[in-house]
Motif scaffolding. Sequence first.
Motif, PDB file in Angstrom:
ATOM      1  N   ARG A  96      37.200  46.562  73.296  1.00 33.50           N
ATOM      2  CA  ARG A  96      37.380  45.729  74.754  1.00 33.50           C
ATOM      3  C   ARG A  96      38.567  45.760  75.583  1.00 33.50           C
ATOM      4  O   ARG A  96      38.599  46.134  76.133  1.00 33.50           O
ATOM      5  N   LEU A 112      40.498  52.415  80.368  1.00 28.33           N
ATOM      6  CA  LEU A 112      40.020  52.379  82.423  1.00 28.33           C
ATOM      7  C   LEU A 112      40.246  52.266  83.193  1.00 28.33           C
ATOM      8  O   LEU A 112      40.894  53.274  83.815  1.00 28.33           O
ATOM      9  N   PHE A 168      42.380  39.253  94.014  1.00 27.12           N
ATOM     10  CA  PHE A 168      43.984  39.359  93.677  1.00 27.12           C
ATOM     11  C   PHE A 168      42.883  40.471  92.464  1.00 27.12           C
ATOM     12  O   PHE A 168      43.821  41.597  92.016  1.00 27.12           O
ATOM     13  N   ASN A 169      41.724  40.569  92.082  1.00 30.08           N
ATOM     14  CA  ASN A 169      41.041  41.291  91.076  1.00 30.08           C
ATOM     15  C   ASN A 169      40.892  42.716  91.209  1.00 30.08           C
ATOM     16  O   ASN A 169      40.973  43.282  90.877  1.00 30.08           O
ATOM     17  N   ARG A 217      43.253  45.699  90.952  1.00 27.21           N
ATOM     18  CA  ARG A 217      42.208  47.247  90.071  1.00 27.21           C
ATOM     19  C   ARG A 217      43.032  48.115  90.973  1.00 27.21           C
ATOM     20  O   ARG A 217      42.666  49.312  90.808  1.00 27.21           O
ATOM     21  N   HIS A 241      31.453  50.264  91.474  1.00 17.66           N
ATOM     22  CA  HIS A 241      31.260  50.122  90.203  1.00 17.66           C
ATOM     23  C   HIS A 241      32.522  49.110  89.591  1.00 17.66           C
ATOM     24  O   HIS A 241      31.662  48.591  88.101  1.00 17.66           O
ATOM     25  N   VAL A 242      33.449  48.253  89.334  1.00 17.63           N
ATOM     26  CA  VAL A 242      33.668  46.781  89.476  1.00 17.63           C
ATOM     27  C   VAL A 242      33.655  46.499  90.522  1.00 17.63           C
ATOM     28  O   VAL A 242      33.144  45.091  89.864  1.00 17.63           O
ATOM     29  N   ARG A 269      28.288  54.516  79.863  1.00 17.94           N
ATOM     30  CA  ARG A 269      28.892  53.559  79.291  1.00 17.94           C
ATOM     31  C   ARG A 269      29.889  53.362  79.664  1.00 17.94           C
ATOM     32  O   ARG A 269      30.695  52.619  80.572  1.00 17.94           O
ATOM     33  N   GLU A 270      30.568  54.549  80.351  1.00 22.76           N
ATOM     34  CA  GLU A 270      31.284  53.921  81.733  1.00 22.76           C
ATOM     35  C   GLU A 270      31.058  53.280  82.691  1.00 22.76           C
ATOM     36  O   GLU A 270      32.010  52.185  82.891  1.00 22.76           O
ATOM     37  N   TRP A 271      30.213  53.534  83.094  1.00 28.48           N
ATOM     38  CA  TRP A 271      29.555  52.771  84.463  1.00 28.48           C
ATOM     39  C   TRP A 271      29.513  50.814  83.626  1.00 28.48           C
ATOM     40  O   TRP A 271      29.917  50.219  84.514  1.00 28.48           O
ATOM     41  N   MET A 283      29.494  38.779  89.756  1.00 27.83           N
ATOM     42  CA  MET A 283      30.514  39.699  90.708  1.00 27.83           C
ATOM     43  C   MET A 283      30.181  40.243  91.543  1.00 27.83           C
ATOM     44  O   MET A 283      31.205  40.237  92.599  1.00 27.83           O
ATOM     45  N   LEU A 310      36.185  55.871  73.774  1.00 23.50           N
ATOM     46  CA  LEU A 310      35.582  54.830  74.826  1.00 23.50           C
ATOM     47  C   LEU A 310      34.832  54.352  73.170  1.00 23.50           C
ATOM     48  O   LEU A 310      34.849  52.775  73.283  1.00 23.50           O
ATOM     49  N   ALA A 317      30.680  49.910  81.474  1.00 26.32           N
ATOM     50  CA  ALA A 317      32.231  49.451  81.345  1.00 26.32           C
ATOM     51  C   ALA A 317      32.756  48.866  82.227  1.00 26.32           C
ATOM     52  O   ALA A 317      33.773  47.755  82.363  1.00 26.32           O
ATOM     53  N   LEU A 318      33.061  49.289  83.656  1.00 28.32           N
ATOM     54  CA  LEU A 318      33.642  49.623  84.201  1.00 28.32           C
ATOM     55  C   LEU A 318      32.813  48.141  84.868  1.00 28.32           C
ATOM     56  O   LEU A 318      33.612  46.698  85.206  1.00 28.32           O
ATOM     57  N   LYS A 319      31.639  48.300  84.974  1.00 27.29           N
ATOM     58  CA  LYS A 319      31.538  46.774  85.486  1.00 27.29           C
ATOM     59  C   LYS A 319      31.256  45.791  84.537  1.00 27.29           C
ATOM     60  O   LYS A 319      31.303  44.366  84.885  1.00 27.29           O
ATOM     61  N   VAL A 320      31.730  45.589  83.229  1.00 24.51           N
ATOM     62  CA  VAL A 320      31.971  44.610  82.328  1.00 24.51           C
ATOM     63  C   VAL A 320      33.826  44.498  82.345  1.00 24.51           C
ATOM     64  O   VAL A 320      34.310  43.718  81.169  1.00 24.51           O
ATOM     65  N   LEU A 321      34.634  44.950  83.208  1.00 21.73           N
ATOM     66  CA  LEU A 321      35.718  45.369  83.493  1.00 21.73           C
ATOM     67  C   LEU A 321      36.234  43.633  83.710  1.00 21.73           C
ATOM     68  O   LEU A 321      35.893  42.925  85.135  1.00 21.73           O
ATOM     69  N   PRO A 322      36.990  42.395  82.290  1.00 23.30           N
ATOM     70  CA  PRO A 322      37.270  41.373  83.040  1.00 23.30           C
ATOM     71  C   PRO A 322      38.043  41.483  84.640  1.00 23.30           C
ATOM     72  O   PRO A 322      39.220  41.729  84.503  1.00 23.30           O
ATOM     73  N   GLU A 323      37.948  39.709  85.245  1.00 24.50           N
ATOM     74  CA  GLU A 323      38.135  39.644  86.417  1.00 24.50           C
ATOM     75  C   GLU A 323      39.303  39.477  86.252  1.00 24.50           C
ATOM     76  O   GLU A 323      39.307  37.903  85.505  1.00 24.50           O
ATOM     77  N   GLU A 324      40.273  39.971  86.826  1.00 22.45           N
ATOM     78  CA  GLU A 324      41.467  39.571  86.492  1.00 22.45           C
ATOM     79  C   GLU A 324      41.683  38.016  87.353  1.00 22.45           C
ATOM     80  O   GLU A 324      41.152  38.158  88.849  1.00 22.45           O
TER      81      GLU A 324
END
Lengths: 199, 375
Positions: free
Chosen positions: A135, A142, A40-41, A45, A161-162, B45-47, A1, A130, B49-56
Amino acid sequence: MVLASESTATDLDVADIEELLAGERQAFDRLVSRHADRIFNLCYRLLGDRDEADDCAQDVFLKVFRNFKQFRGDSKFSTWIYSIAVNTCRNRRKSADYRFWRRILRFGADSAEEGGVLNPEIEDPAPSPLTLLTRREQEILLQKAMDALPQDQKTVIVLRHVEGLSYEEICQITGYNPGTLKSKLARARQLLHKNLQSL
Amino acid sequence: MDCDQVRDILFDAGDSDLPEELRTQVQAHLSQCGSCADEAAALQREWDALKVLPEEKAPAGFLHRVHERIERPGGTQRAGKWLSSVFGGKGLVEAVGLAVSAVLVVVIYQAVTREVPRPKRTAVPPTVEAPARVQSFQSESGKGRAVPDALQPSPAAPAPAGSDLALQKAEPAILTLTLIIPAEAGRRHEAARAAAPAPHDEGMKAPRSAPSPMRERGVQNGLRQDLMGRERDTERRGRGDREMQAARDEVMLKRGAASAPAEEKERHVRQDSRLREGHRGEVSVKDDPATIGGAVERIRKLVEEAHGHVAAIEPSENTDRQEATVVAEIPREAFSGFLNGLKQLGSIQEAEEEAIQRQGGPTVRFSLQVTRPRG
């Protein structure tokens, strides 16, 4: 990513831009195909809605097509298109139309978007939800916590972070200086953590 | 390093690597503080989780929709196409050019057709379009008098031709006529009045009001017979005190205002104002053409018979003669008959026929100066 490290994509972007400047329409299609999912992602977000994200992402590529001659190449194409996406989403959220439909859809539901903080009364001393959720549930949680952030904090959280962008790239995209960006990120993390704890 | 400082560092650093020295201090605190250690773990864990959010993924057909948006004309393009359809397939540039040309044509047309202020004419007669006010006209004695508004030429007055040359040659809108009543006629009439029956004959009513000082002076001046005769005529017609007063004023006018008191002059002017305001036919001397008042009344009658109208009557005083000016308007076809009627009253200095003809229009407006030398 991680976008910044993709030197291959950057080289392809430069080549496609040159072909597009030469009048090759297929080069634009390649640019769209290469960046559509990421844009798009990002829009999803930042906006929290797929339809809005779809429409907003189309606007982003429309602006790219109409203004690609203004791309000077002093930054990566990905940074340039990200900045277009961030501004487009920000304008979309500011629009009266967007606010109206968001208000209709959220009618009757908790909305801490205005204050940026969810209701602290629902805070539970139990282990963080959480860790208990699947998942998919984590993702929804989130996204809900991010949607409760102010737009500028939400933007820096998503970009950092994303999307995993560097501080330098975020500064180029948002126009913030490094000090402002750090302070915004710190406040955004605190608020996001508070929101997640309150869910 | 306390808990607050450690938590601030955690939020500030985020998922970034801390400097070596700072990381050592934070690690030392976390190893001793369970609460801060739990907080740090939750944040990580929060961070993560943000990193592994699925890419839409972009919805299917995204590129196609982008193409549609590109091909779809924008607002400007839609306006251009609409203009093209309106202007018969011409392009936007041509349509805008046509619109600008149309605006220019309108602006130029308005500038060209704007009414240019006419130059001021000096000593040029008035016209219908821009009637010049007649400031004054010369009486026989050479005294200039201001002409009242009622004497100003009306819009119906004939308009000379529009050229400057025609304007300079045009005649004044008001013709000037002079009627001279012979003094002998006045004396003959006064003699006839002197032979008339004495006042307060049977059938006559006594005046309702006491004799005025003016009347008394008239008697003292030898005008008693004349006054009584007028009063008799007036009473016979049942005109009342107002006509009686008019008769007395007329006597004063005949005898000259030089000997009359100031208040009598003022009252006479008021009486004349009443005449100008339309109080016609209420003087008692209408059948006495030997006097100025009678002559004026006769002239008024002639005007009415000619289907014209009197615009104004102005008396004036001189030591050697009595004068009055009548301004009237008469239909052109009746003007010659009116002149014949005037000749019955005295000698008339007619305006030239050519001048009358040049005045044009369906009516003839004239200023008639009536003069009677004192006997």
